[in-house]
Design an enzyme around this catalytic site. Structure first.
Site, mmCIF file in Angstrom:
data_model
loop_
_atom_site.group_PDB
_atom_site.id
_atom_site.type_symbol
_atom_site.label_atom_id
_atom_site.label_comp_id
_atom_site.label_asym_id
_atom_site.label_seq_id
_atom_site.Cartn_x
_atom_site.Cartn_y
_atom_site.Cartn_z
ATOM 1 N N TYR A 1 36.188 14.524 46.044
ATOM 2 C CA TYR A 1 37.238 14.218 45.051
ATOM 3 C C TYR A 1 36.697 14.293 43.615
ATOM 4 C CZ TYR A 1 41.843 12.206 43.938
ATOM 5 O OH TYR A 1 43.124 11.985 43.490
ATOM 6 N N LYS B 1 41.575 9.200 38.140
ATOM 7 C CA LYS B 1 42.496 8.223 38.737
ATOM 8 C C LYS B 1 42.141 6.794 38.296
ATOM 9 C CE LYS B 1 45.420 10.728 41.136
ATOM 10 N NZ LYS B 1 46.729 11.039 40.501
HETATM 11 N N1 LIG Z 1 48.174 14.792 47.952
HETATM 12 C C1 LIG Z 1 47.466 13.694 48.065
HETATM 13 O O1 LIG Z 1 46.656 13.533 48.987
HETATM 14 C C2 LIG Z 1 47.649 12.598 47.055
HETATM 15 C C3 LIG Z 1 47.196 11.299 47.381
HETATM 16 C C4 LIG Z 1 47.340 10.289 46.427
HETATM 17 C C5 LIG Z 1 47.912 10.579 45.201
HETATM 18 N N2 LIG Z 1 48.339 11.849 44.924
HETATM 19 C C6 LIG Z 1 48.909 12.100 43.607
HETATM 20 O O2 LIG Z 1 50.284 12.379 43.730
HETATM 21 C C7 LIG Z 1 50.697 13.107 42.589
HETATM 22 C C8 LIG Z 1 51.497 14.310 43.051
HETATM 23 O O3 LIG Z 1 50.680 15.192 43.784
HETATM 24 P P1 LIG Z 1 51.145 15.927 45.120
HETATM 25 O O4 LIG Z 1 50.142 15.577 46.157
HETATM 26 O O5 LIG Z 1 52.575 15.696 45.362
HETATM 27 O O6 LIG Z 1 50.847 17.466 44.781
HETATM 28 P P2 LIG Z 1 51.718 18.591 44.048
HETATM 29 O O7 LIG Z 1 50.784 19.744 43.858
HETATM 30 O O8 LIG Z 1 52.964 18.847 44.797
HETATM 31 O O9 LIG Z 1 52.075 17.915 42.658
HETATM 32 C C9 LIG Z 1 51.205 17.918 41.549
HETATM 33 C C10 LIG Z 1 52.079 18.204 40.356
HETATM 34 O O10 LIG Z 1 51.346 18.140 39.136
HETATM 35 C C11 LIG Z 1 51.998 19.032 38.267
HETATM 36 N N3 LIG Z 1 51.181 19.364 37.101
HETATM 37 C C12 LIG Z 1 49.926 19.859 37.084
HETATM 38 N N4 LIG Z 1 49.551 20.094 35.811
HETATM 39 C C13 LIG Z 1 50.601 19.733 35.013
HETATM 40 C C14 LIG Z 1 50.831 19.751 33.610
HETATM 41 N N5 LIG Z 1 49.926 20.193 32.738
HETATM 42 N N6 LIG Z 1 52.041 19.293 33.148
HETATM 43 C C15 LIG Z 1 52.986 18.845 34.001
HETATM 44 N N7 LIG Z 1 52.818 18.823 35.336
HETATM 45 C C16 LIG Z 1 51.648 19.262 35.835
HETATM 46 C C17 LIG Z 1 52.272 20.258 39.142
HETATM 47 O O11 LIG Z 1 53.289 21.062 38.590
HETATM 48 C C18 LIG Z 1 52.696 19.609 40.433
HETATM 49 O O12 LIG Z 1 54.104 19.511 40.478
HETATM 50 C C19 LIG Z 1 49.432 13.454 41.819
HETATM 51 O O13 LIG Z 1 49.234 12.488 40.797
HETATM 52 C C20 LIG Z 1 48.374 13.315 42.876
HETATM 53 O O14 LIG Z 1 47.091 13.088 42.344
HETATM 54 C C21 LIG Z 1 48.240 12.856 45.835
#
Ligand SMILES: NC(=O)c1ccc[n+]([C@@H]2O[C@H](COP(=O)([O-])OP(=O)(O)OC[C@H]3O[C@@H](n4cnc5c(N)ncnc54)[C@H](O)[C@@H]3O)[C@@H](O)[C@H]2O)c1
Length: 255
Positions: free
Chosen positions: A154, A161
Site C-alpha cells: 500500500y 490515508k
Molecule cells: N478498493 C479498496 O480496497 C478500498 C478500501 C478502502 C478505501 N477505499 C477508498 O475508497 C475510495 C474510492 O475508491 P474505489 O475503491 O471505489 O475505487 P475507484 O477507482 O472506483 O474510485 C476512485 C475514484 O477516485 C477518482 N479520482 C482519482 N483522481 C481524481 C482527481 N484528481 N479528481 C477527482 N477524482 C479523482 C477516480 O475518478 C475514481 O472515481 C478511495 O478513497 C479509496 O482509497 C478503497
C-alpha cells in the site's frame, strides 16, 4: 415507508465503474430518497455511462480535485441544479505507480505530494469549495483504508490515508459549530479500479481471507456503500470526526 435520506441533496464523487464504492453509495442513496449529483474524473462520459445504471437519472459534473478552476466553479453548477446540499461523499484516491507496490523507500516527493493532494487535501478543498451550499445538519463522508497499520504494497497511500483521517478530524473540529459533521468509512479491500492499480493488491487483500472475523467479499462494495449512506443520514446526529470500520471486523483482531 420513506427512506433515511428522503429530501436530502447529496453530491457524490468517485463514480467510475460499477465496482466503485461511490456507485453503490449513489444507488443506495437514491433508493433511500436522496437527490444525487455526481462528479466525474477523468471524463464525464465514463461516469455518465455508469450513471445510467442508477435507479434514477443523476447529473454529472466534471471535477478534478487538483484543478482549482474546477473547484472554483463547482458550487455555482451545483447551486443551479439543486439549490443547496445536505451531504458530500468524498470517494477519491490516487497515488502514482512509483508510490505503490513495495517502492516505499525510493518514492520521490513529487509522487508523495500527488498522493497527498488527490487523496487527503481534497477532502478539505472539495468541502470548502461547496461550503456555502451546505445546510445545517449536513454530513461529509469520506473513504479510508485503515491507516493505523503498515500494509503490504500500500506504501504511500498509507500516509495519504493517515493524512485523510487527520484531515477529517480537523474538519469535524472546525465545522461542528455549524452543525456539519465529517466522518469516514474505513473499508476492507474491494476489487475496484483504484485497487487494481496497486501492484500486488491481491497479497494485501489476502490478509482478509486469513484474519477477518466475518467472511469478506472483495467483489461486493455494497456494505461500504451502506455505511456511507448511514453516515449521511440523520441517524448519526452527534457523530463527527469518527471512523466507522466496514471491514468484516479485521481491525479488531490481532491475529
Ligand atoms: N478498493 C479498496 O480496497 C478500498 C478500501 C478502502 C478505501 N477505499 C477508498 O475508497 C475510495 C474510492 O475508491 P474505489 O475503491 O471505489 O475505487 P475507484 O477507482 O472506483 O474510485 C476512485 C475514484 O477516485 C477518482 N479520482 C482519482 N483522481 C481524481 C482527481 N484528481 N479528481 C477527482 N477524482 C479523482 C477516480 O475518478 C475514481 O472515481 C478511495 O478513497 C479509496 O482509497 C478503497
Amino acid at each position: 415507508m420513506s427512506g433515511i435520506l428522503e429530501g436530502k441533496r447529496i453530491l457524490i464523487t468517485g463514480v467510475l465503474m460499477e465496482s466503485s464504492i461511490a456507485f453503490h453509495a449513489a444507488k443506495l442513496a437514491q433508493e433511500q430518497g436522496a437527490e444525487v449529483i455526481l462528479t466525474a474524473f477523468p471524463r464525464p462520459t465514463l461516469t455518465e455511462r455508469i450513471a445510467k445504471k442508477l435507479p434514477k437519472p443523476a447529473k454529472v459534473l466534471e471535477l478534478d480535485v487538483t484543478n482549482q478552476e474546477h473547484l472554483d466553479r463547482i458550487a455555482g453548477l451545483v447551486k443551479a441544479e439543486l439549490g443547496g446540499l445536505d451531504g458530500i461523499v468524498h470517494s477519491i484516491g490516487f497515488a502514482p505507480q512509483d508510490a505503490l507496490g513495495g517502492n516505499f523507500l525510493n518514492t520521490p516527493f513529487e509522487s508523495v505530494a500527488t498522493a497527498m493532494h488527490v487523496s487527503a487535501f481534497s477532502l478539505k478543498s472539495l468541502t470548502m469549495s461547496l461550503r456555502e451550499l451546505l445546510a445545517p445538519g449536513s454530513a461529509v463522508v469520506g473513504l479510508t483504508f485503515d491507516a493505523q497499520f503498515a500494509w503490504p504494497q500500500y506504501d504511500w497511500m498509507g500516509p495519504a490515508k493517515a493524512a485523510l483521517e487527520a484531515t477529517s478530524r480537523y474538519m469535524a473540529r472546525d465545522l461542528g459549530k455549524d452543525d456539519i459533521r465529517c466522518n469516514l468509512i474505513s473499508a476492507g479491500p474491494i476489487g475496484s479500479m483504484a485497487a487494481k492499480s496497486i501492484p500486488g493488491f491481491a497479497e494485501l487483500a489476502d490478509v482478509w481471507n486469513h484474519r477477518s472475523p466475518m467472511e469478506w467479499n472483495m467483489a461486493d462494495p455494497e456494505p461500504a456503500g451502506k455505511g456511507v449512506v448511514a453516515l449521511l443520514s440523520d441517524w448519526f446526529p452527534k457523530t463527527t470526526g469518527e471512523i466507522i470500520h466496514v471491514d468484516g471486523g479485521l481491525h479488531a483482531v490481532g491475529a
